[in-house]
Design a protein around this motif. Structure first.
Motif, PDB file in Angstrom:
ATOM      1  N   PRO A 145      61.447  74.779 -43.259  1.00  0.00           N
ATOM      2  CA  PRO A 145      60.323  75.578 -44.049  1.00  0.00           C
ATOM      3  C   PRO A 145      59.533  74.759 -44.777  1.00  0.00           C
ATOM      4  O   PRO A 145      59.762  73.540 -45.220  1.00  0.00           O
ATOM      5  N   VAL A 146      58.372  75.346 -45.187  1.00  0.00           N
ATOM      6  CA  VAL A 146      57.248  74.642 -46.219  1.00  0.00           C
ATOM      7  C   VAL A 146      57.971  74.111 -47.361  1.00  0.00           C
ATOM      8  O   VAL A 146      57.386  72.984 -47.965  1.00  0.00           O
ATOM      9  N   ARG A 147      58.954  74.739 -48.176  1.00  0.00           N
ATOM     10  CA  ARG A 147      59.371  74.575 -49.371  1.00  0.00           C
ATOM     11  C   ARG A 147      60.057  73.256 -49.103  1.00  0.00           C
ATOM     12  O   ARG A 147      60.203  72.618 -50.273  1.00  0.00           O
ATOM     13  N   GLN A 148      60.669  72.869 -48.279  1.00  0.00           N
ATOM     14  CA  GLN A 148      61.318  71.634 -48.082  1.00  0.00           C
ATOM     15  C   GLN A 148      60.621  70.533 -47.768  1.00  0.00           C
ATOM     16  O   GLN A 148      60.895  69.234 -47.990  1.00  0.00           O
ATOM     17  N   VAL A 149      59.166  70.635 -47.597  1.00  0.00           N
ATOM     18  CA  VAL A 149      58.398  69.611 -47.286  1.00  0.00           C
ATOM     19  C   VAL A 149      57.417  69.396 -48.483  1.00  0.00           C
ATOM     20  O   VAL A 149      56.915  68.496 -48.693  1.00  0.00           O
ATOM     21  N   MET A 150      56.819  70.489 -49.110  1.00  0.00           N
ATOM     22  CA  MET A 150      55.861  70.506 -49.976  1.00  0.00           C
ATOM     23  C   MET A 150      56.066  69.371 -51.330  1.00  0.00           C
ATOM     24  O   MET A 150      57.260  68.959 -51.533  1.00  0.00           O
ATOM     25  N   THR A 151      54.981  68.937 -52.040  1.00  0.00           N
ATOM     26  CA  THR A 151      55.118  68.494 -53.153  1.00  0.00           C
ATOM     27  C   THR A 151      55.273  69.591 -54.190  1.00  0.00           C
ATOM     28  O   THR A 151      53.972  70.181 -54.331  1.00  0.00           O
ATOM     29  N   PRO A 152      56.022  69.676 -55.064  1.00  0.00           N
ATOM     30  CA  PRO A 152      56.079  70.910 -56.112  1.00  0.00           C
ATOM     31  C   PRO A 152      55.292  70.650 -57.311  1.00  0.00           C
ATOM     32  O   PRO A 152      55.158  69.360 -57.357  1.00  0.00           O
ATOM     33  N   HIS A 153      54.668  71.581 -57.727  1.00  0.00           N
ATOM     34  CA  HIS A 153      53.977  71.506 -58.981  1.00  0.00           C
ATOM     35  C   HIS A 153      52.940  70.323 -59.083  1.00  0.00           C
ATOM     36  O   HIS A 153      52.862  69.271 -59.809  1.00  0.00           O
ATOM     37  N   PRO A 154      51.987  70.477 -58.271  1.00  0.00           N
ATOM     38  CA  PRO A 154      50.973  69.373 -58.044  1.00  0.00           C
ATOM     39  C   PRO A 154      50.012  69.515 -59.182  1.00  0.00           C
ATOM     40  O   PRO A 154      49.940  70.406 -59.906  1.00  0.00           O
ATOM     41  N   ALA A 155      49.272  68.185 -59.429  1.00  0.00           N
ATOM     42  CA  ALA A 155      48.349  68.065 -60.588  1.00  0.00           C
ATOM     43  C   ALA A 155      47.129  69.101 -60.277  1.00  0.00           C
ATOM     44  O   ALA A 155      46.826  68.972 -59.015  1.00  0.00           O
ATOM     45  N   SER A 211      50.811  67.931 -47.703  1.00  0.00           N
ATOM     46  CA  SER A 211      49.863  66.839 -46.904  1.00  0.00           C
ATOM     47  C   SER A 211      50.435  66.218 -45.681  1.00  0.00           C
ATOM     48  O   SER A 211      51.653  66.384 -45.478  1.00  0.00           O
ATOM     49  N   ARG A 212      49.662  65.542 -44.782  1.00  0.00           N
ATOM     50  CA  ARG A 212      50.462  64.878 -43.769  1.00  0.00           C
ATOM     51  C   ARG A 212      51.205  63.871 -44.182  1.00  0.00           C
ATOM     52  O   ARG A 212      52.133  63.748 -43.326  1.00  0.00           O
ATOM     53  N   SER A 213      51.057  63.005 -45.420  1.00  0.00           N
ATOM     54  CA  SER A 213      52.068  62.214 -45.805  1.00  0.00           C
ATOM     55  C   SER A 213      53.401  62.915 -46.131  1.00  0.00           C
ATOM     56  O   SER A 213      54.594  62.339 -45.944  1.00  0.00           O
ATOM     57  N   ASP A 214      53.417  64.107 -46.720  1.00  0.00           N
ATOM     58  CA  ASP A 214      54.582  64.746 -46.969  1.00  0.00           C
ATOM     59  C   ASP A 214      55.233  65.147 -45.779  1.00  0.00           C
ATOM     60  O   ASP A 214      56.697  64.835 -45.867  1.00  0.00           O
ATOM     61  N   ILE A 215      54.781  65.466 -44.668  1.00  0.00           N
ATOM     62  CA  ILE A 215      55.340  65.643 -43.253  1.00  0.00           C
ATOM     63  C   ILE A 215      55.775  64.651 -42.634  1.00  0.00           C
ATOM     64  O   ILE A 215      56.889  64.631 -42.170  1.00  0.00           O
ATOM     65  N   SER A 216      55.067  63.302 -42.603  1.00  0.00           N
ATOM     66  CA  SER A 216      55.522  62.257 -42.326  1.00  0.00           C
ATOM     67  C   SER A 216      56.748  61.809 -42.876  1.00  0.00           C
ATOM     68  O   SER A 216      57.694  61.211 -42.343  1.00  0.00           O
ATOM     69  N   ARG A 217      56.914  61.772 -44.022  1.00  0.00           N
ATOM     70  CA  ARG A 217      57.957  61.449 -44.961  1.00  0.00           C
ATOM     71  C   ARG A 217      59.369  62.235 -44.631  1.00  0.00           C
ATOM     72  O   ARG A 217      60.224  61.612 -44.532  1.00  0.00           O
TER      73      ARG A 217
END
Length: 384
Positions: free
Chosen positions: A247-257, A365-371
């Motif tokens: 799910p998206v919650r496992q990939v996202m960067t939480p609480h972004p600036a 972002s794509r970098s979040d998915i790549s990581r």
């Protein structure tokens, strides 16, 4: 695809034309006006040759559009969302947001394209035979005959069992039905596409070097396009398989600036360079309230475009991409459904929204998915 001019919507699908369509329009017009038409039917004026050639080239592009629209319509009937259709130098492409749910749906979506071209070819053949019996200029009948031949050729070529052609998707549907493994089927179609692509490249260069036929360069270009696109399709299939069930919650960067829409560009730049603003795109909130709902996304590129003498009066809300142009997702949305949205959304990022309050939960972002893919791949490699 960058450099695309939007034409509007047909059957509810966004349609665009890439600037490279001018290349195919010019090539077809030249080939007909200075080659086939005067060679087969001499004696007409130059204006007649060029006029008939230009109209024929436009009808040819309309045939390509009909081919892609058929894919889009059948895809939607099989509950597969269609992102858009783009015509470009090597034909057209209908981008689908999702994958077919079954081999049978895949078969229907893929097969309707060549079928549409074959039907168009048959219609043009019938029109050619009808015009042949009438007292019409032979130039017109020749143009219709060319359209008939080229649509039949498109139907045959697209039926080759090799990705990214429609025949490659038909092959993928068959392999999927036989093995029950979607990834294995996709990789099989990819391998076939790369083989056919390299074969076309070799045939094209052989035609140029041994026969002196420069049209072989076009064949080589098509082959190279097949190699690159088939490889990308294989990589996308592997990516979707790796991210299946995530799910998206496992990939996202939480609480972004975040930044308020009311802040000026000058205010924003005054805080640089700080760790708080180390990213290159920022969700924009209606106010400085950190729990507010996002109203858009602003990137460093958009900020940099503002002239220095206007930065004190230009707000981030003035230059941001509105939320309607930004990819959004719920925390439980499968990541595989988000992938095509990232490619077309503003800033190549997606905002994760709370389904209950509408507030911002994170950014992808794509970098979040790549990581995430790197971690999943590493974990799978160490499993016994």
């Amino acid at each position: 695809m960058k450099g695309t001019l939007a034409l509007g919507r047909i059957a509810g699908v966004r349609v665009g034309v890439h600037w490279s369509v001018l290349v195919i329009l010019v090539l077809v017009t030249l080939a007909l006006a200075q080659g086939r038409l005067p060679d087969n039917h001499p004696g007409y004026s130059a204006a007649a040759y060029w006029g008939v050639a230009l109209v024929t080239a436009v009808v040819f592009l309309a045939s390509l559009l009909a081919h892609e629209l058929a894919h889009a319509v059948v895809a939607r009937r099989n509950h597969v969302e269609v992102e858009d259709i783009t015509l470009w130098m090597l034909g057209g492409v209908a981008r689908l947001r999702d994958e077919a749910s079954s081999p049978r749906a895949e078969l229907r979506i893929a097969g309707v394209g060549p079928l549409t071209s074959a039907v168009l070819g048959a219609l043009f053949v019938g029109l050619f035979l009808w015009l042949d019996r009438l007292s019409v200029p032979r130039l017109l009948a020749e143009a219709v005959g060319w359209l008939a031949a080229v649509n039949v050729l498109l139907a045959v070529f697209n039926s080759l069992p090799a990705a990214p052609l429609d025949g490659g998707r038909l092959l993928r549907a068959f392999l999927w039905w036989r093995s029950g493994d979607r990834l294995k089927a996709a990789l099989g179609a990819t391998a076939a596409g790369r083989f056919v692509g390299w074969l076309l490249v070799l045939l094209g260069f052989a035609s140029v070097l041994l026969g002196g036929d420069l049209s072989g360069l076009w064949l080589a270009l098509i082959g190279w396009f097949m190699i690159v696109t088939a490889t990308e399709e294989g990589q996308q299939a592997q990516l979707r398989s790796t991210l299946s069930g995530v799910p998206v919650r496992q990939v996202m960067t939480p609480h972004p600036a975040t930044v308020p829409a009311t802040a000026t560009v000058e205010d924003f730049l005054a805080h640089l360079p700080t760790g708080h603003y180390r990213h290159t795109a920022f969700p924009v909130l209606a106010s400085a309230d950190l729990d507010g709902a996002p109203v858009g996304l602003v990137s460093v590129t958009q900020i940099d475009r503002v002239p220095a003498d206007r930065r004190a009066t230009t707000t981030l809300g003035d230059i941001m991409s509105p939320l309607a142009d930004v990819a959004t997702a719920l925390p439980d949305t499968p990541v595989v459904k988000l992938l095509p949205l990232l490619e077309s959304g503003a800033g190549r990022r997606a905002l994760v929204i709370s389904p209950t309050t509408g507030s911002l939960l994170g950014i992808v972002s794509r970098s979040d998915i790549s990581r995430t893919v790197s971690w999943l791949t590493a974990g799978a490699a160490h499993q016994p």
